[in-house]
Design an enzyme around this catalytic site. Structure first.
Site, short mmCIF file in Angstrom:
data_model
loop_
_atom_site.label_atom_id
_atom_site.label_comp_id
_atom_site.label_asym_id
_atom_site.label_seq_id
_atom_site.Cartn_x
_atom_site.Cartn_y
_atom_site.Cartn_z
N GLU A 1 0.81 -1.22 0.00
CA GLU A 1 0.00 0.00 0.00
C GLU A 1 0.83 1.26 0.00
OE1 GLU A 1 -0.71 -2.22 2.67
OE2 GLU A 1 -2.88 -2.53 2.63
N CYS B 1 2.52 8.59 2.00
CA CYS B 1 3.06 7.64 2.98
C CYS B 1 3.42 6.38 2.21
CB CYS B 1 1.99 7.37 4.03
SG CYS B 1 2.43 6.08 5.19
N CYS C 1 7.01 -7.03 6.99
CA CYS C 1 8.05 -6.46 7.86
C CYS C 1 8.56 -7.55 8.79
CB CYS C 1 7.49 -5.30 8.66
SG CYS C 1 8.72 -4.57 9.78
N CYS D 1 6.37 -6.08 15.61
CA CYS D 1 5.76 -5.38 16.75
C CYS D 1 4.34 -5.93 16.93
CB CYS D 1 5.70 -3.88 16.49
SG CYS D 1 7.31 -3.21 16.08
N CYS E 1 1.03 -4.16 15.42
CA CYS E 1 1.06 -3.69 14.03
C CYS E 1 0.58 -4.76 13.05
CB CYS E 1 2.48 -3.26 13.70
SG CYS E 1 2.73 -2.85 11.97
N CYS F 1 -2.29 4.45 10.85
CA CYS F 1 -1.04 3.84 11.27
C CYS F 1 -1.23 2.41 11.72
CB CYS F 1 -0.46 4.58 12.47
SG CYS F 1 0.05 6.21 12.05
#
Ligand code: SAH
Ligand code: SF4
Length: 343
Positions: free
Chosen positions: A93, A108, A115, A119, A122, A336
């Site tokens: 995205e 962004c 990833c 975390c 997330c 976020c």
């Protein structure tokens, strides 16, 4: 049929050389480059001042890009989220935010597919790591936004999927292209990192130094390591030293990003610990109220409004400038931590 040449995949020098093989006039090569990067066209026919036989030749053997928009969603607040598909079928995205009344348009961008940092709060981290993105795949996110909206992006934040400092070389090359070809000033480019210490040191000596935002999220090592496994590799003390080095070396200020998780990281004790931690760091603080993501741990809750205000007040009393991140595009999962490449 032979495969077509993808123009945005080439470096500026390669692109110039390629165009010169089709037409030996340098100014024509520059015209084409200008149409691709500054006017962000999606079609050779839009290159109105380029000689028609060169355009025809280009149509035959080249493509401007091989990246496709898979889906596009627009939020009530004007935020637009694109899901892009790359040539190997992977998706990522990027998000366009219309931030303020100064006319800034912020893109962004993602730096990795998935990833590896993991975390717990997330959505990207949950997806695991698939691969690094190439420089042109990063730049294409901005070009796609510009082609689609016919607007000029003014600011770029590396706050999409992925840990930019675990894909340092490609991210740095992308920054060079964004700065030189898309003409976005380095002060308008921000990299957000969970704290990859060696690369915070490394960027401090580069010739282009973006603004740094650090996903701090917790001032106490034990709790931080429970929500951000990266703490076990580069802990808060090492991170502080690296930030002080960056600040000293570059003269810049950093932004500390801090997720407020209800009754976990948004307490008075945490605010006091955070004030202590950042006492000798030249920084601003950006508070991010936790956005719930799918299948998340039940311990992760949104913060109460009054706790947010108290937290902010305590940090401000310690002399820092504090902002609360406006939730953008939550209705389309563009806020976020909500970017997961869902399809
Ligand atoms: N990997 C980099 C870049 C991503 S930036 C980094 O972590 O810094 C995205 C920001 O949103 C980071 O600060 C991230 O920690 C934060 N974030 C992730 N999940 C979130 C969630 N559920 N709610 C609010 N913020 C979140
Ligand atoms: Fe990766 Fe950043 Fe998400 Fe952590 S918050 S998992 S570093 S994208």
């Amino acid at each position: 049929m032979e495969e077509k040449v993808v123009l945005t995949k080439l470096s500026k020098e390669e692109l110039t050389d390629f165009l010169l093989t089709l037409d030996d006039k340098k100014f024509r090569a520059n015209q084409v480059i200008n149409w691709i990067y500054n006017k962000s066209v999606s079609d050779f026919d839009e290159m109105s001042d380029v000689k028609s036989d060169l355009r025809e030749k280009l149509k035959e053997i080249a493509l401007i890009t091989d990246v496709k928009i898979k889906t596009k969603q627009q939020s009530k607040d004007g935020t637009i989220k694109y899901l892009l598909e790359y040539s190997d079928g992977e998706v990522a995205e990027c998000v366009l935010m219309r931030f303020d009344n100064r006319g800034n348009l912020t893109a962004c961008v993602s730096s990795q597919i998935g990833c590896p940092v993991g975390c717990i709060f997330c959505a990207t981290g949950k997806r695991g790591f698939i691969r690094n993105m190439l420089p042109y795949e990063i730049v294409e996110q901005i070009l796609t936004i510009q082609r689609d909206t016919k607007l000029k992006v003014t600011n770029v934040v590396f706050m999409g999927q992925g840990e930019p400092f675990l894909n340092f070389d490609n991210v740095y090359k992308a920054i060079e292209i964004i700065n030189s070809q898309l003409q976005i000033g380095i002060r308008r480019i921000t990299v957000s990192t969970s704290g990859i210490v060696p690369n915070i040191i490394k960027i401090s000596s580069c010739s282009l130094i973006p603004t740094l935002a650090i996903s701090l999220h917790c001032p106490i090592s034990k709790l931080r390591s429970e929500i951000m496994p990266i703490e076990n590799k580069y802990n808060l003390e090492e991170l502080k030293k690296a930030l002080q080095y960056y600040i000293e070396k570059t003269g810049k200020r950093v932004t500390l990003e801090y997720i407020l998780i209800g009754k976990l990281t948004d307490t008075k004790q945490m605010a006091l610990e955070l004030s202590k931690y950042m006492k000798d760091i030249k920084c601003n603080v950006n508070l991010i109220p936790y956005n719930p993501v799918e299948n998340n741990n039940p311990l992760l809750k949104k913060p109460d409004k009054k706790d947010i205000m108290l937290f902010k007040y305590i940090l401000e009393s310690s002399g820092k400038k504090v902002t609360i991140r406006l939730e953008r595009g939550a209705d389309i999962d563009a806020a976020c931590g909500q970017l997961a490449g869902k399809n």
